[in-house]
Design a protein around this motif. Sequence first.
Motif, mmCIF file in Angstrom:
data_model
loop_
_atom_site.group_PDB
_atom_site.id
_atom_site.type_symbol
_atom_site.label_atom_id
_atom_site.label_comp_id
_atom_site.label_asym_id
_atom_site.label_seq_id
_atom_site.Cartn_x
_atom_site.Cartn_y
_atom_site.Cartn_z
ATOM 1 N N VAL A 219 -24.584 -40.771 48.564
ATOM 2 C CA VAL A 219 -24.071 -41.324 49.816
ATOM 3 C C VAL A 219 -24.971 -40.982 50.999
ATOM 4 O O VAL A 219 -25.061 -41.757 51.967
ATOM 5 N N VAL A 220 -25.649 -39.824 50.937
ATOM 6 C CA VAL A 220 -26.589 -39.493 52.010
ATOM 7 C C VAL A 220 -27.759 -40.474 52.012
ATOM 8 O O VAL A 220 -28.394 -40.714 53.047
ATOM 9 N N GLY A 221 -28.010 -41.083 50.854
ATOM 10 C CA GLY A 221 -29.074 -42.079 50.776
ATOM 11 C C GLY A 221 -28.866 -43.245 51.716
ATOM 12 O O GLY A 221 -29.831 -43.911 52.120
ATOM 13 N N LEU A 222 -27.602 -43.512 52.085
ATOM 14 C CA LEU A 222 -27.338 -44.572 53.055
ATOM 15 C C LEU A 222 -28.047 -44.294 54.378
ATOM 16 O O LEU A 222 -28.666 -45.191 54.980
ATOM 17 N N LEU A 223 -27.954 -43.049 54.836
ATOM 18 C CA LEU A 223 -28.575 -42.679 56.106
ATOM 19 C C LEU A 223 -30.093 -42.737 56.009
ATOM 20 O O LEU A 223 -30.780 -43.154 56.959
ATOM 21 N N LEU A 246 -21.123 -49.528 46.924
ATOM 22 C CA LEU A 246 -20.769 -49.253 45.536
ATOM 23 C C LEU A 246 -21.949 -48.646 44.779
ATOM 24 O O LEU A 246 -21.781 -47.713 43.985
ATOM 25 N N GLY A 247 -23.141 -49.139 45.050
ATOM 26 C CA GLY A 247 -24.334 -48.609 44.402
ATOM 27 C C GLY A 247 -24.555 -47.145 44.741
ATOM 28 O O GLY A 247 -24.874 -46.326 43.872
ATOM 29 N N LYS A 248 -24.384 -46.802 46.027
ATOM 30 C CA LYS A 248 -24.564 -45.402 46.448
ATOM 31 C C LYS A 248 -23.486 -44.507 45.836
ATOM 32 O O LYS A 248 -23.759 -43.363 45.448
ATOM 33 N N MET A 249 -22.259 -45.012 45.756
ATOM 34 C CA MET A 249 -21.193 -44.232 45.156
ATOM 35 C C MET A 249 -21.445 -44.008 43.668
ATOM 36 O O MET A 249 -21.185 -42.915 43.134
ATOM 37 N N LEU A 250 -21.982 -45.009 42.993
ATOM 38 C CA LEU A 250 -22.312 -44.859 41.575
ATOM 39 C C LEU A 250 -23.356 -43.765 41.364
ATOM 40 O O LEU A 250 -23.294 -43.014 40.393
ATOM 41 N N VAL A 251 -24.315 -43.682 42.290
ATOM 42 C CA VAL A 251 -25.334 -42.634 42.195
ATOM 43 C C VAL A 251 -24.676 -41.256 42.248
ATOM 44 O O VAL A 251 -24.981 -40.361 41.449
ATOM 45 N N LEU A 290 -15.189 -37.452 40.710
ATOM 46 C CA LEU A 290 -14.613 -38.501 41.550
ATOM 47 C C LEU A 290 -14.119 -37.916 42.863
ATOM 48 O O LEU A 290 -14.345 -38.492 43.942
ATOM 49 N N ALA A 291 -13.460 -36.733 42.793
ATOM 50 C CA ALA A 291 -12.981 -36.090 44.010
ATOM 51 C C ALA A 291 -14.139 -35.655 44.899
ATOM 52 O O ALA A 291 -14.109 -35.849 46.123
ATOM 53 N N ALA A 292 -15.176 -35.061 44.302
ATOM 54 C CA ALA A 292 -16.331 -34.605 45.079
ATOM 55 C C ALA A 292 -17.063 -35.780 45.722
ATOM 56 O O ALA A 292 -17.492 -35.700 46.889
ATOM 57 N N SER A 293 -17.207 -36.868 44.991
ATOM 58 C CA SER A 293 -17.888 -38.050 45.537
ATOM 59 C C SER A 293 -17.092 -38.652 46.685
ATOM 60 O O SER A 293 -17.665 -39.081 47.697
ATOM 61 N N LEU A 382 -11.113 -43.865 52.215
ATOM 62 C CA LEU A 382 -11.350 -43.640 53.643
ATOM 63 C C LEU A 382 -12.847 -43.536 53.935
ATOM 64 O O LEU A 382 -13.319 -44.013 54.980
ATOM 65 N N GLY A 383 -13.584 -42.917 52.993
ATOM 66 C CA GLY A 383 -15.025 -42.791 53.187
ATOM 67 C C GLY A 383 -15.734 -44.129 53.190
ATOM 68 O O GLY A 383 -16.691 -44.337 53.953
#
Length: 393
Positions: A219-223, A246-251, A290-293, A382-383
């Motif tokens: 998710v940090v990859g988005l920034l 979705l791609g970033k979340m899959l990572v 899943l919780a950590a992501s 929410l994220g």
Amino acid sequence: MHPAISIAAKDLRQKVRDRSAIILSVLAPLGLAYLFSVMIPSGGEVFHADYAVVDLDGGQIARGLVDGPLAALSEKGLADLVTVTREDDARAKVEDGTVDAAIVIPTGFSAAVEAGRPARLRVIGSVNATLATGVARSVLGGFASSVEAVQISVSAVLLSTGQTPDPAITAELAGRALAIPDPIALDQDRAGDREASSATYYAASMAVLFVFFAAQFGVVGLLAERRNGTLARMLAAPISHRAVLLGKMLVSIVLGVVSMAILVVATSVLIGASWGDPIAVMALIFGIVLAASGIAQLVVGFTKNEDQAGALTSIVAMSLAVVGGSFFPLSQAPEALTQLSLVTPHGWFLRGVNDLAGGGGLTEIVAPLAVLTAIGLLTGGLGLVRARKVVSG
């Protein structure tokens, strides 16, 4: 191929070549799990001691001690007994570390007990084995209390029948009473022993701590994509905002699952961790990832750059780890902290690990799985709402 999968595959190839990702996801938790398991053994460790037994008496009461409580320690696998004929030899074994403690039954012990005179037993303990020495003292103290209780009971019975308690008769009847097996046997239920060993506990606690760092990479990859301008180019192509998110979340999910799976195998082989049912373990891993992501996605949604995201994620991860019991077994924590740990994914994950270590399966970890999945879906949802602003901005 779906655009989200293409984005995830591209990011994963980059992370495989990133040494920092490997260190944070695998090497750091593995090293810390080993150090914690060695330095801070938990209450789940099985006690074992080596005792030298010196029976200089050979009488009936002495044999009752050797064949009773001491033999029971050996039968239960709690101690190894070595018979020694001389006290000096036993003392030498204690001093050179061959045994943890020596139990000496002096000459005349049985006669003293039978005559109602004071009798003594000796424990020679090593300064490096205080627990083993304390256990030996407790066993001898318990035996002495049993002998005294039996003698008092026999004397009371004799007095109630109008007889004068003769020491010889009392000793004979007490000896017969001590030879009778205990009428009540205690069995330990497996549910009462559901506490992972120190190796397993700290392997799990370090894994759940560092999975938050692994989950942030995606998710940090988005920034990073936004700063480098590649995010704008992706959105200029026929790729939707949803596909990017979705791609970033899959990572994050793939990195978390792979890193924890490697840790399960590595800690099992290298430090003797025992995780339990493999299928249940994988389900528990997916739940915590899943919780950590989801939490990482939510945290990143409130930041503006990678530095802020990394710092805030670290603060959240460490705070949840402290409350959730990653640095000490919750069984040793105050009741208030134990209850507070249930608001963290760490606490639920470690509870599930303890259940599996006690021989449980999927049915025993339904509650941890449900809570972890709910945390992941809620925070992840929410994220994603917050992350859309990052993509749109």
